[in-house]
Design a protein around this motif. Sequence first.
Motif, PDB file in Angstrom:
ATOM      1  N   VAL A  95      25.990  72.065  92.932  1.00  0.00           N
ATOM      2  CA  VAL A  95      25.048  70.944  92.820  1.00  0.00           C
ATOM      3  C   VAL A  95      24.495  70.742  94.219  1.00  0.00           C
ATOM      4  N   ALA A  96      23.201  70.988  94.399  1.00  0.00           N
ATOM      5  CA  ALA A  96      22.620  70.915  95.737  1.00  0.00           C
ATOM      6  C   ALA A  96      21.447  69.940  95.774  1.00  0.00           C
ATOM      7  N   ARG A  97      21.294  69.317  96.935  1.00  0.00           N
ATOM      8  CA  ARG A  97      20.106  68.519  97.180  1.00  0.00           C
ATOM      9  C   ARG A  97      19.008  69.456  97.699  1.00  0.00           C
ATOM     10  N   CYS A 237      21.546  65.191  83.212  1.00  0.00           N
ATOM     11  CA  CYS A 237      22.488  65.843  84.119  1.00  0.00           C
ATOM     12  C   CYS A 237      22.038  65.771  85.576  1.00  0.00           C
ATOM     13  N   LEU A 238      20.752  65.896  85.819  1.00  0.00           N
ATOM     14  CA  LEU A 238      20.293  65.967  87.211  1.00  0.00           C
ATOM     15  C   LEU A 238      19.416  64.794  87.642  1.00  0.00           C
ATOM     16  N   HIS A 377      18.589  66.085  93.816  1.00  0.00           N
ATOM     17  CA  HIS A 377      18.225  65.069  94.800  1.00  0.00           C
ATOM     18  C   HIS A 377      19.467  64.394  95.390  1.00  0.00           C
ATOM     19  N   ALA A 378      19.247  63.642  96.459  1.00  0.00           N
ATOM     20  CA  ALA A 378      20.345  62.857  97.019  1.00  0.00           C
ATOM     21  C   ALA A 378      20.916  61.922  95.952  1.00  0.00           C
ATOM     22  N   GLU A 379      20.023  61.410  95.094  1.00  0.00           N
ATOM     23  CA  GLU A 379      20.456  60.498  94.031  1.00  0.00           C
ATOM     24  C   GLU A 379      21.297  61.211  92.981  1.00  0.00           C
ATOM     25  N   THR A 380      21.314  62.532  93.026  1.00  0.00           N
ATOM     26  CA  THR A 380      22.172  63.317  92.137  1.00  0.00           C
ATOM     27  C   THR A 380      23.466  63.674  92.870  1.00  0.00           C
ATOM     28  N   LEU A 381      23.284  64.178  94.087  1.00  0.00           N
ATOM     29  CA  LEU A 381      24.429  64.683  94.832  1.00  0.00           C
ATOM     30  C   LEU A 381      25.401  63.574  95.236  1.00  0.00           C
ATOM     31  N   VAL A 382      24.874  62.442  95.678  1.00  0.00           N
ATOM     32  CA  VAL A 382      25.760  61.377  96.164  1.00  0.00           C
ATOM     33  C   VAL A 382      26.671  60.843  95.045  1.00  0.00           C
TER      34      VAL A 382
END
Length: 482
Positions: A95-97, A237-238, A377-382
């Motif tokens: 999972v990447a930003r 999911c993302l 996105h950061a909103e996914t990764l965080v």
Amino acid sequence: KTRTSPLPTESEGQRSKSRLAMAPPATPLPFLVLLATLLAAAPLLPPAAAAEPEAFDVRRHLSTVTRYDVSRASNSVVSAPAISDECRVIHLNLVARHGTRAPTKKRIKELDRLAVRLGTLVDEAKQGPDTASLKKIPSWMKGWESRWKGRVKGGELVSEGEEELFNFANRVKERFQDLFDEEYHPDVYSIRATQVPRASASAVAFGLGLLSGKGKLGAGNNRAFSVLSESRASDICLRFFDSCKTYKDYRKRKEPDVDKQKEPILEHVTSALVSRYHLKFTTQDVSSLWFLCKQEASLLNITNQACQLFNEDEVHLLEWTDDLEGFVLKGYGESINYKMGLPLLKDVVQSMEEAIIAKEENFPDGTYEKARLRFAHAETLVPFTCLLGLFLEGSDFEKIQREEPLDLPPMPPQRRNWKGALVAPFASNNMLALYQCPGNDGKKTSQDQKNSYFVQVLHNEAPVSMPGCGNKDLCPFEEFKV
Ligand SMILES: *[C@@H]1O[C@H](CO)[C@@H](O)[C@H](O)[C@H]1NC(C)=O
């Protein structure tokens, strides 16, 4: 036999490939190694060397605008996980930003307004009675114009961002050689991105790195690969942050509170700047100048203009305000932030279950997935990072389990684990590598499996232990699932 390198796959591919040869798990040697020196043969450094303070560099303190390589170099201490020689990696979740991007349209406008404001402030100073104070105005500020002036489009992945993902892919390919030696098929190596150009361009940059030399296209022997996206509105999911109404409401409600929490810092820094430069900055000016500093330092490698306005302590404080915002609106601040990421975690676990079935039933290569690579996105990764329990303070994990609220990240000079520059710089990522180990030690593994399976988590390519798994470096899959 004990190894001294925490990342044995680097530059030693032929010896270890994606198996990690290590001491038996019962000897937890604390390896303290400077990441930056890894490529230089990865020597074992004594703890004193790793703890030595480094010279201040604003580029390490840009919260989520920090560049990936800078962040990786700052994350100096890693522990080497003990993985038996007999274990093999069989599946990889990523999972990447997205990588480094240009400022968004809204931010470009903010910088245009800042240019006008700075012009006004300088003019005011010139007309004022205090001519001596004109000397205090930094020369770059006179007639300053935004680098992005007149641009009507923004937010795209820039070439530095492409490089981040491309180089990252090459390291992944090297580290997990056994996983990526098979011929490309979209079902074997599933590449997914959100329906946002900088995320899908990041997926493409990664794919180019992963698959260059594996096809027939052009001088680079490239090959075409597919990047799939769910529709923006239903990508649970993302882009769960976009489809979860409860979260959107929470965020809207909470944003003014966050601004209020930042205000005392902004006021403090503003009054310091006003007296230092004899210009009548407002807190809005200072907020925009800090934004400008981050863009200059991150995208243009300029640290002697806007960033120079702030001293070290002020940078630490401003960085903290950004980190605070990330904590409250995207991180551990409220459980909705990460609970809405559960469909993603479920997707990860399910992909592992499928990989295990494929192994247990001896499916031939090419018939099952080996990697699921996601770009978002950061909103996914965080939130995903929070679900894994990373970057918590001392007893925070127990507090989360008891559903108690966490304290905010402590203000500098107190130290904290929650730093945007480490948690979610550009191109930040979590990898979950699934290992298969032969179950030949007499112990019965669950569900009549012939083998046992372990999950290793890497954050920005550094192995991390899992608080949710008794702080183990390698979490038995059955335990990870829970
Ligand atoms: C950025 O600037 C520093 C000097 O401040 C220089 O040493 C470094 O090589 C530059 N990096 C890039 C990527 O241009």
